[in-house]
Scaffold this motif. Structure first.
Motif, PDB file in Angstrom:
ATOM      1  N   PHE A 367       0.872  -1.183   0.000  1.00  0.00           N
ATOM      2  CA  PHE A 367       0.000   0.000   0.000  1.00  0.00           C
ATOM      3  C   PHE A 367       0.900   1.221   0.000  1.00  0.00           C
ATOM      4  CE2 PHE A 367       0.453   1.461   4.424  1.00  0.00           C
ATOM      5  CZ  PHE A 367       0.889   0.322   5.080  1.00  0.00           C
ATOM      6  N   GLN A 369       2.059   4.413   1.898  1.00  0.00           N
ATOM      7  CA  GLN A 369       1.997   5.053   3.217  1.00  0.00           C
ATOM      8  C   GLN A 369       2.217   6.545   3.085  1.00  0.00           C
ATOM      9  OE1 GLN A 369       4.462   3.403   6.317  1.00  0.00           O
ATOM     10  NE2 GLN A 369       4.333   5.251   7.543  1.00  0.00           N
ATOM     11  N   GLU A 371       3.267   9.705   5.388  1.00  0.00           N
ATOM     12  CA  GLU A 371       3.877   9.969   6.713  1.00  0.00           C
ATOM     13  C   GLU A 371       4.337  11.422   6.796  1.00  0.00           C
ATOM     14  OE1 GLU A 371       6.223   6.939   8.421  1.00  0.00           O
ATOM     15  OE2 GLU A 371       7.707   8.301   9.274  1.00  0.00           O
ATOM     16  N   ASN A 407       3.573   1.489  19.276  1.00  0.00           N
ATOM     17  CA  ASN A 407       4.486   1.306  18.152  1.00  0.00           C
ATOM     18  C   ASN A 407       5.860   1.077  18.760  1.00  0.00           C
ATOM     19  OD1 ASN A 407       2.685   1.810  15.988  1.00  0.00           O
ATOM     20  ND2 ASN A 407       2.832   4.022  16.383  1.00  0.00           N
ATOM     21  N   THR A 410       7.682   4.597  18.711  1.00  0.00           N
ATOM     22  CA  THR A 410       7.120   5.857  19.242  1.00  0.00           C
ATOM     23  C   THR A 410       6.538   5.615  20.627  1.00  0.00           C
ATOM     24  OG1 THR A 410       5.004   5.362  18.187  1.00  0.00           O
ATOM     25  CG2 THR A 410       6.506   6.840  16.984  1.00  0.00           C
ATOM     26  N   HIS A 420     -17.217   9.005  10.433  1.00  0.00           N
ATOM     27  CA  HIS A 420     -17.484   9.193   9.001  1.00  0.00           C
ATOM     28  C   HIS A 420     -18.988   9.272   8.771  1.00  0.00           C
ATOM     29  CE1 HIS A 420     -17.620   8.600   4.674  1.00  0.00           C
ATOM     30  NE2 HIS A 420     -16.326   8.879   4.662  1.00  0.00           N
ATOM     31  N   ILE A 427     -14.155   5.646  12.299  1.00  0.00           N
ATOM     32  CA  ILE A 427     -13.183   4.841  11.551  1.00  0.00           C
ATOM     33  C   ILE A 427     -11.774   5.304  11.910  1.00  0.00           C
ATOM     34  CG2 ILE A 427     -14.711   4.358   9.602  1.00  0.00           C
ATOM     35  CD1 ILE A 427     -13.122   6.468   8.012  1.00  0.00           C
ATOM     36  N   GLU A 428     -10.862   4.316  11.887  1.00  0.00           N
ATOM     37  CA  GLU A 428      -9.453   4.637  12.156  1.00  0.00           C
ATOM     38  C   GLU A 428      -8.880   5.333  10.927  1.00  0.00           C
ATOM     39  OE1 GLU A 428      -7.040   1.215  12.949  1.00  0.00           O
ATOM     40  OE2 GLU A 428      -5.186   2.395  12.969  1.00  0.00           O
ATOM     41  N   ILE A 429      -8.333   6.497  11.112  1.00  0.00           N
ATOM     42  CA  ILE A 429      -7.821   7.252   9.957  1.00  0.00           C
ATOM     43  C   ILE A 429      -6.310   7.437  10.044  1.00  0.00           C
ATOM     44  CG2 ILE A 429      -9.982   8.479   9.533  1.00  0.00           C
ATOM     45  CD1 ILE A 429      -8.776  10.892  10.956  1.00  0.00           C
ATOM     46  N   GLY A 430      -5.662   6.776  11.004  1.00  0.00           N
ATOM     47  CA  GLY A 430      -4.200   6.903  11.018  1.00  0.00           C
ATOM     48  C   GLY A 430      -3.609   6.513  12.350  1.00  0.00           C
ATOM     49  N   ASN A 431      -2.275   6.618  12.402  1.00  0.00           N
ATOM     50  CA  ASN A 431      -1.540   6.256  13.607  1.00  0.00           C
ATOM     51  C   ASN A 431      -0.510   7.360  13.829  1.00  0.00           C
ATOM     52  OD1 ASN A 431       0.463   4.932  15.343  1.00  0.00           O
ATOM     53  ND2 ASN A 431      -0.775   3.101  14.949  1.00  0.00           N
ATOM     54  N   SER A 432      -0.036   7.507  15.061  1.00  0.00           N
ATOM     55  CA  SER A 432       0.873   8.642  15.310  1.00  0.00           C
ATOM     56  C   SER A 432       1.674   8.404  16.580  1.00  0.00           C
ATOM     57  CB  SER A 432       0.034   9.918  15.498  1.00  0.00           C
ATOM     58  OG  SER A 432      -0.756   9.763  16.682  1.00  0.00           O
ATOM     59  N   ALA A 453       5.349  12.459  14.816  1.00  0.00           N
ATOM     60  CA  ALA A 453       5.114  11.881  13.486  1.00  0.00           C
ATOM     61  C   ALA A 453       3.771  11.186  13.432  1.00  0.00           C
ATOM     62  CB  ALA A 453       6.229  10.885  13.154  1.00  0.00           C
ATOM     63  N   TRP A 454       3.257  11.049  12.233  1.00  0.00           N
ATOM     64  CA  TRP A 454       1.997  10.338  12.059  1.00  0.00           C
ATOM     65  C   TRP A 454       1.953   9.700  10.669  1.00  0.00           C
ATOM     66  CZ3 TRP A 454       2.661  15.448  11.161  1.00  0.00           C
ATOM     67  CH2 TRP A 454       2.100  16.000  10.015  1.00  0.00           C
ATOM     68  N   LEU A 456      -0.696   7.362   7.676  1.00  0.00           N
ATOM     69  CA  LEU A 456      -1.954   6.796   7.218  1.00  0.00           C
ATOM     70  C   LEU A 456      -1.710   6.196   5.841  1.00  0.00           C
ATOM     71  CD1 LEU A 456      -4.235   9.549   5.788  1.00  0.00           C
ATOM     72  CD2 LEU A 456      -2.072  10.140   6.861  1.00  0.00           C
ATOM     73  N   SER A 457      -2.742   5.585   5.278  1.00  0.00           N
ATOM     74  CA  SER A 457      -2.546   4.985   3.947  1.00  0.00           C
ATOM     75  C   SER A 457      -3.198   5.875   2.905  1.00  0.00           C
ATOM     76  CB  SER A 457      -3.164   3.590   3.901  1.00  0.00           C
ATOM     77  OG  SER A 457      -4.583   3.700   3.818  1.00  0.00           O
TER      78      SER A 457
HETATM   79  O1  FB9 Z   1      -5.122   5.145   6.585  1.00  0.00           O
HETATM   80  C1  FB9 Z   1      -5.872   4.627   7.391  1.00  0.00           C
HETATM   81  N1  FB9 Z   1      -7.197   4.927   7.469  1.00  0.00           N
HETATM   82  C2  FB9 Z   1      -7.812   5.991   6.810  1.00  0.00           C
HETATM   83  C3  FB9 Z   1      -7.119   7.125   6.442  1.00  0.00           C
HETATM   84  C4  FB9 Z   1      -7.788   8.188   5.832  1.00  0.00           C
HETATM   85  C5  FB9 Z   1      -9.120   8.087   5.582  1.00  0.00           C
HETATM   86  O2  FB9 Z   1      -9.726   9.168   4.979  1.00  0.00           O
HETATM   87  C6  FB9 Z   1     -11.148   9.162   4.905  1.00  0.00           C
HETATM   88  C7  FB9 Z   1     -11.690  10.069   3.889  1.00  0.00           C
HETATM   89  C8  FB9 Z   1     -11.841  10.298   5.358  1.00  0.00           C
HETATM   90  C9  FB9 Z   1      -9.827   6.945   5.928  1.00  0.00           C
HETATM   91  C10 FB9 Z   1      -9.162   5.891   6.544  1.00  0.00           C
HETATM   92  N2  FB9 Z   1      -5.392   3.728   8.314  1.00  0.00           N
HETATM   93  C11 FB9 Z   1      -3.982   3.484   8.376  1.00  0.00           C
HETATM   94  C12 FB9 Z   1      -6.208   3.055   9.288  1.00  0.00           C
HETATM   95  C13 FB9 Z   1      -6.750   1.751   8.814  1.00  0.00           C
HETATM   96  O3  FB9 Z   1      -7.171   1.849   7.455  1.00  0.00           O
HETATM   97  C14 FB9 Z   1      -5.862   0.526   8.933  1.00  0.00           C
HETATM   98  O4  FB9 Z   1      -6.733  -0.581   8.880  1.00  0.00           O
HETATM   99  C15 FB9 Z   1      -4.876   0.347   7.851  1.00  0.00           C
HETATM  100  N3  FB9 Z   1      -3.698   1.083   8.083  1.00  0.00           N
HETATM  101  C16 FB9 Z   1      -2.478   0.738   7.312  1.00  0.00           C
HETATM  102  C17 FB9 Z   1      -1.503  -0.178   7.899  1.00  0.00           C
HETATM  103  O5  FB9 Z   1      -2.170  -1.407   8.044  1.00  0.00           O
HETATM  104  C18 FB9 Z   1      -1.354  -2.486   7.702  1.00  0.00           C
HETATM  105  C19 FB9 Z   1      -3.631   2.413   7.483  1.00  0.00           C
HETATM  106  C20 FB9 Z   1      -2.147   2.181   7.175  1.00  0.00           C
HETATM  107  C21 FB9 Z   1      -1.197   2.791   8.073  1.00  0.00           C
HETATM  108  C22 FB9 Z   1      -1.160   2.549   9.433  1.00  0.00           C
HETATM  109  C23 FB9 Z   1      -0.227   3.204  10.216  1.00  0.00           C
HETATM  110  C24 FB9 Z   1       0.666   4.105   9.642  1.00  0.00           C
HETATM  111  C25 FB9 Z   1       0.602   4.358   8.279  1.00  0.00           C
HETATM  112  C26 FB9 Z   1      -0.320   3.706   7.505  1.00  0.00           C
HETATM  113  C27 FB9 Z   1       1.584   4.792  10.444  1.00  0.00           C
HETATM  114  C28 FB9 Z   1       2.335   5.372  11.089  1.00  0.00           C
HETATM  115  C29 FB9 Z   1       3.248   6.096  11.915  1.00  0.00           C
HETATM  116  C30 FB9 Z   1       3.032   6.150  13.263  1.00  0.00           C
HETATM  117  C31 FB9 Z   1       3.904   6.882  14.023  1.00  0.00           C
HETATM  118  C32 FB9 Z   1       4.984   7.547  13.466  1.00  0.00           C
HETATM  119  C33 FB9 Z   1       5.177   7.463  12.098  1.00  0.00           C
HETATM  120  C34 FB9 Z   1       4.311   6.733  11.316  1.00  0.00           C
END
Ligand code: FB9
Length: 495
Positions: A367, A369, A371, A407, A410, A420, A427-432, A453-454, A456-457
């Motif tokens: 996928f 990422q 960041e 993590n 971190t 949403h 919904i989970e939208i990211g990690n940080s 840092a943070w 998402l995908s």
């Molecule tokens: O993107 C994710 N969800 C998401 C993001 C935006 C969004 O927009 C909508 C229009 C409104 C909707 C959903 N996620 C992270 C959460 C989930 O989808 C999760 O199931 C899948 N995750 C991926 C990894 O899974 C294998 C998404 C991906 C992800 C997860 C964590 C990080 C990055 C990508 C990170 C990090 C990080 C943390 C600390 C420091 C640096 C980087």
């Protein structure tokens, strides 16, 4: 039919009304108009003038009246010779009230109220409405008062009718030579071009849509995210290396070598070459990382295990772009050392990462990422939360919730959630998180510098935006390319 038109023109100079011409030749008007346009395309053989006339035409009800008689005439026919019961007629005759009103006012029928019987006053009637519509249909005039009445009864309506006058053009000829549209090699060689008539250029014609490339939806959404980061003053990190060493991908991030994520079940290791070139890793830095893992330091007890250089040299497909963040932060530390001055940075990355995960409708083995990181003096969790509100607000996401998470690199860490409205759920939208000192100190960054840092995908927001349920409709060999061609320009709703 072309020849007929040209012959009439050669004998009469003009065809004043294409409607009349069509009728006289037993053709539909549109057919004659088609012949006219075809002759026009041959050049200036004919000249045309568009005319229009407001005329009355029959509605559907009017056509029914023309074919089956007026409503009142049809009611007259329904009344039995010995009379009919009013109630029976009401039940069986559609539009009875109008028909009865008209037929009684024309004294065709009458009603005996005592018995409720409707009887005929005449043996036969003259259906004046039907006759008027016949005349109208033949182009004859009928009194204005009658027209108004029939319009009110929705039997006729006004329509602007277009027709044409056709006359001889400057290039009139009985011969309709096909105009050439291209000058060919053969024409030039044979000299035929000298006598060949060419079709005039139509500069008002729309050009053929040129074939062009099409951006994949992911790339459109990536541009939107890139724009958001750039607006926020972030610089893009160089992510053009999918193959990474375990050292930068895991060890530099203080991720222990026993961590399950470093197992072949979660990570794609590269077999050729299986190991990175050790000289690419600064020896003193590797030693500092080794020490932090095995003994700890600066207040940390580390992981207390026998750290393996061989493990750190293994090549893999990067599992996160945080591997690039570690490289960039190490460079920042070296620059700080060489200049003696730390300068804060805001960096971002958006690129492919690879994980040996279980595939499902929303997860592939790779996928993109996204960041972001900020390195500055004494950053706190509050700064991180503020940054997250600012970032997601630019995506139109304002209502955030944070959940403690873990993590390896971190501490503290937070999962980010948003409600949403479309999916009607959080919904989970990211990690940080805040990068651990055990990661930053071996790099040589000043101890009062912290990095928030943070991540998402890219796929998740793209699938939501383009309303795709299965990631295979977005990426992979089964993607319908027409979706790529057709999907609209991406504009993330910022409000
Ligand atoms: O993107 C994710 N969800 C998401 C993001 C935006 C969004 O927009 C909508 C229009 C409104 C909707 C959903 N996620 C992270 C959460 C989930 O989808 C999760 O199931 C899948 N995750 C991926 C990894 O899974 C294998 C998404 C991906 C992800 C997860 C964590 C990080 C990055 C990508 C990170 C990090 C990080 C943390 C600390 C420091 C640096 C980087």
């Amino acid at each position: 039919m072309d020849a007929v038109v040209l012959k009439v023109l050669s004998e009469n100079e003009v065809i004043p009304d294409t409607r009349v011409f069509a009728k006289n030749n037993g053709k539909k008007h549109q057919e004659i108009v088609g012949v006219m346009k075809s002759l026009q395309s041959l050049g200036d053989i004919i000249a045309t003038k568009e005319l229009s006339e407001e005329k009355w035409i029959l509605t559907d009800e009017g056509s029914k009246t023309l074919s089956s008689g007026s409503l009142e005439a049809r009611l007259f026919q329904c009344v039995s010779e010995n009379g009919s019961q009013l109630d029976e007629l009401k039940k069986s005759f559609e539009g009875f009230s109008v028909a009865f009103g008209k037929a009684t006012s024309k004294k065709w029928i009458s009603l005996d109220k005592a018995s409720g019987m409707v009887t005929k006053n005449l043996d036969c009637i003259v259906d004046d409405v039907q006759k008027d519509l016949e005349s109208l249909n033949l182009g004859e005039n009928i009194p204005q008062k009658t027209l108004d009445d029939y319009k009110k009864r929705k039997l006729i309506e006004k329509r602007i009718e277009k027709f044409y006058e056709i006359s001889k053009g400057p290039g009139f000829s009985l011969e309709t030579e096909k105009l050439a549209t291209d000058l060919t090699t053969e024409m030039i060689i044979s000299g035929a071009w000298k006598s060949q008539a060419f079709k005039a250029y139509n500069f008002s014609a729309n050009g053929r849509l040129p074939d062009s490339g099409h951006l994949h939806p992911l790339m459109k959404v990536r541009s939107e995210f890139r724009q958001i980061f750039l607006e926020m003053g972030f610089s893009e990190m160089p992510t053009n290396n999918f193959v990474e060493s375990s050292f930068w991908n895991f060890d530099a991030l203080f991720q222990p070598q026993q961590h399950p994520a470093r197992d072949a079940h979660d990570t794609f290791f590269v077999s050729q070459p299986a190991q990175c070139n050790k000289t690419q890793i600064p020896a003193d830095y590797m030693e500092a990382v080794k020490k932090m893992h095995s003994e700890g330091g600066s207040g940390s007890i580390g992981y207390q295990y026998d750290w393996s250089e061989e493990e750190a040299l293994k090549n893999l497909l990067r599992t996160h772009t945080t591997a690039v963040s570690s490289r960039m932060l190490y460079k920042l530390a070296q620059k700080t050392k060489s200049t003696g001055k730390f300068e804060p940075v805001k960096l971002f990355s958006i690129d492919r990462v690879f994980r040996n995960e279980t595939l499902d409708a929303t997860h592939l083995a790779e996928f993109h990422q996204i960041e972001g990181l900020v390195a500055d003096y004494d950053l706190t969790l509050g700064n991180l939360i503020g940054m997250l509100y600012e970032f997601f607000n630019k995506l139109g996401i304002k209502n955030l919730r944070f959940k403690p998470a873990y993590n390896p690199y971190t501490e503290p860490s937070m999962e980010v959630f948003s409600f949403h409205p479309g999916l009607k759920k959080w919904i989970e939208i990211g990690n940080s998180g805040i990068f651990r000192p055990e990661m930053l100190i071996p790099m040589g960054l000043p101890e009062d510098v912290s990095v928030i840092a943070w991540g998402l995908s890219l796929e998740r927001p793209t699938m939501i935006k383009y309303k795709l349920d299965n990631i295979r409709d977005l990426c992979g060999h089964k993607v319908n390319l027409q979706m790529v061609y057709d999907n609209p320009l991406c504009r993330i709703e910022k409000h």
